[in-house]
Design a protein around this motif. Structure first.
Motif, PDB file in Angstrom:
ATOM      1  N   ALA A 235      -3.428  29.943  31.201  1.00 22.30           N
ATOM      2  CA  ALA A 235      -2.789  28.687  30.785  1.00 22.30           C
ATOM      3  C   ALA A 235      -1.439  28.571  31.475  1.00 22.30           C
TER       4      ALA A 235
ATOM      5  N   LYS B 264      -5.475  26.339  33.736  1.00 25.65           N
ATOM      6  CA  LYS B 264      -5.365  25.002  33.175  1.00 25.65           C
ATOM      7  C   LYS B 264      -3.910  24.695  32.852  1.00 25.65           C
TER       8      LYS B 264
ATOM      9  N   THR C 170      -1.502  23.021  30.566  1.00 23.29           N
ATOM     10  CA  THR C 170      -1.688  22.533  29.206  1.00 23.29           C
ATOM     11  C   THR C 170      -0.426  22.659  28.347  1.00 23.29           C
TER      12      THR C 170
ATOM     13  N   SER D  17      -1.106  22.246  24.971  1.00 25.06           N
ATOM     14  CA  SER D  17      -1.747  22.358  23.660  1.00 25.06           C
ATOM     15  C   SER D  17      -1.716  23.793  23.149  1.00 25.06           C
TER      16      SER D  17
ATOM     17  N   ASP E 220      -3.494  25.199  20.916  1.00 26.42           N
ATOM     18  CA  ASP E 220      -4.838  25.776  20.787  1.00 26.42           C
ATOM     19  C   ASP E 220      -5.318  26.361  22.101  1.00 26.42           C
ATOM     20  N   GLU E 221      -5.098  25.578  23.160  1.00 23.01           N
ATOM     21  CA  GLU E 221      -5.548  26.059  24.469  1.00 23.01           C
ATOM     22  C   GLU E 221      -4.740  27.260  24.938  1.00 23.01           C
TER      23      GLU E 221
ATOM     24  N   LYS F 127      -3.393  29.467  23.051  1.00 28.16           N
ATOM     25  CA  LYS F 127      -3.867  30.603  22.250  1.00 28.16           C
ATOM     26  C   LYS F 127      -5.159  31.183  22.798  1.00 28.16           C
ATOM     27  N   LYS F 128      -5.999  30.300  23.329  1.00 26.29           N
ATOM     28  CA  LYS F 128      -7.305  30.749  23.825  1.00 26.29           C
ATOM     29  C   LYS F 128      -7.227  31.426  25.184  1.00 26.29           C
ATOM     30  N   ALA F 129      -6.124  31.215  25.900  1.00 30.54           N
ATOM     31  CA  ALA F 129      -6.026  31.715  27.273  1.00 30.54           C
ATOM     32  C   ALA F 129      -5.929  33.242  27.308  1.00 30.54           C
TER      33      ALA F 129
END
Lengths: 201, 251
Positions: free
Chosen positions: A3, A27, A29, A31, A33-34, A36-38
């Motif tokens: 991210a 990506k 971003t 966000s 959420d995104e 956190k997912k990275a």
């Protein structure tokens, strides 16, 4: 996925394209959420420290980054993004950073004489401490710098310096948190190699 | 210590490099993207793309090409030509430019330097000036060196720095195209008065000219176009030669 945090500070075009060029999934971003997912996070940044720190805080990214860093998530700060990893900056006033690394940010011009500020151009790295981040590029390689403030009192996390009147901290890192004062995305092959190494840590 | 820089300049008209000639290893000599890649591999420290298009369509083509070059070449890119407003800055920065060079646009509207520096940072704003000797004075010219603005180049350089230009490109009309060396006298007069980096342009004909420039300590970078395009000087060899002569170079 890496991210690239978008918080309105700086041009993310080259950074994003350089990862694309290396075929590394990334990506841009803002966000939570995104982010956190990275798997890994890059914190870019160009501009003034105070303004950038305010924006990071306002977006809630500051707390998120601290939390993720604690959990062991790999983070790379680039240029102003690196400076933000430290405790404090004295760029036009006094501002708090993320405090993920020990040290502060000070005006370069006050510590050097007879040299131009900003420190702008290609400079060579001297490795202070060996680290996996230097697996494919680092020692005696040139990287592209543009900055007027620099990290001090950061011996704890100092990995490499570049000589410019003083030894300017160029790569810093502790555990899963890294920073480069230079722009790897603008440093040709060696810069790309370093980004690739980070992605593969 | 930071290195001196070698900067090839690509003039682009209607999406093609002007003066592109027989290059070994390049399929399309007039393709700005192929040229950029070639120079990057030869060790260029930065690239300048100069948009010499007049038409709107040409301008669109230019930004498309810039985007493509910036997606494949990861060294600093400076863009100039047709920069008259903050919108123009925005347009090229979004396409991957790192620095934007203003010339006539700043002469027409001197506020542009300060406004751009405030918005994008000093490091992003390059003031480019075409200078010629007139009656013993260094005078700023515009429109490709055709019109004498009457502006004193030394004052203009200082004005630029004071208002936030992060770099100066000094192109000497007197030595441009002569290939007999950079205009050291002019460069010294200007660089003595400013603290920002000065990029020398105009007059390079052989590698010794770059050595003379850097030994005179009047510039941080040397810019040239045709000698690189026509392969009179190979960038890799030039940089090795300069390093052998104790000029710090990124090899």
């Amino acid at each position: 996925m890496i991210a690239i945090i978008d918080y309105g500070c700086g041009n993310l075009f080259s950074l994003s394209r350089s990862l694309q060029f290396l075929e590394i999934d990334s990506k841009i971003t803002g966000s939570a959420d995104e982010i956190k997912k990275a798997d890994k996070i890059i914190l870019p940044g160009v501009g003034a420290f105070g303004d950038a720190a305010d924006k990071l805080n306002a977006a809630g990214h500051a707390d998120l980054l601290k939390e993720l860093a604690k959990d062991g998530r790999y983070i790379l700060g680039i240029c102003l993004g690196m400076q933000l990893l430290f405790e404090k900056s004295f760029e036009y006033g006094e501002h708090n950073g993320l405090g993920l690394l020990e040290g502060g940010i000070f005006p370069l011009g006050e510590d050097i004489s007879g040299l131009k500020v900003p420190h702008m151009g290609w400079n060579k790295l001297d490795i202070v401490r060996n680290d996996p981040i230097f697996a494919s590029a680092g020692k005696n390689d040139y990287f592209y710098f543009v900055h007027s403030f620099y990290a001090k009192n950061c011996e704890n996390c100092l990995l490499a310096t570049a000589e410019y009147g003083v030894d300017v901290p160029a790569v810093v890192g502790k555990g899963n948190v890294y920073g480069t004062q230079f722009h790897p995305e603008k440093s040709g092959e060696k810069g790309l190699a370093l980004l690739k190494t980070f992605a593969e840590l | 210590m930071i290195t001196k820089r070698i900067i090839p300049c690509l003039d682009v008209r209607d999406g093609r490099v002007v003066k592109g000639v027989n290059f070994e290893g390049i399929k399309d000599v007039a393709s700005p993207v192929d040229m950029a890649k070639f120079y990057n591999e030869s060790g260029a420290d930065e690239l300048v793309f100069y948009d010499i298009t007049a038409s709107h369509e040409g301008r669109q083509l230019f930004t498309d090409i810039l985007k493509q070059a910036a997606s494949e070449v990861f060294i600093p890119l400076t863009v100039g030509g047709g920069i008259n407003s903050l919108d123009d800055f925005d347009r090229v920065l979004k396409c991957g430019a790192d620095k934007v060079s203003v010339n006539s646009g700043a002469i027409k509207n001197p506020d542009l330097i300060g406004k751009a520096a405030k918005k994008y940072g000093d490091q992003c704003v390059v003031l480019s000036m075409d200078v010629k000797r007139v009656d013993g004075q260094f005078r700023v010219f515009q429109n490709g060196g055709r019109i004498d603005t009457g502006i004193d180049a030394l004052e203009w350089a200082q004005f630029g720095q004071k208002n936030g230009a992060g770099e100066l490109v000094v192109n000497s009309i007197d030595t441009d195209g002569v290939k007999n060396g950079f205009d050291i006298e002019m460069l010294k007069a200007i660089s003595d008065l400013v603290t920002i980096p000065v990029i020398a342009s105009g007059g390079a004909g052989k590698k010794e000219d770059f050595l003379d420039l850097f030994n005179a300590d009047v510039a941080d970078a040397g810019l040239a176009a045709s000698i690189f395009h026509f392969r009179q000087v190979n960038i890799k060899e030039l940089k090795l030669y300069l390093r052998e002569n104790n000029i710090e170079m990124r090899i």
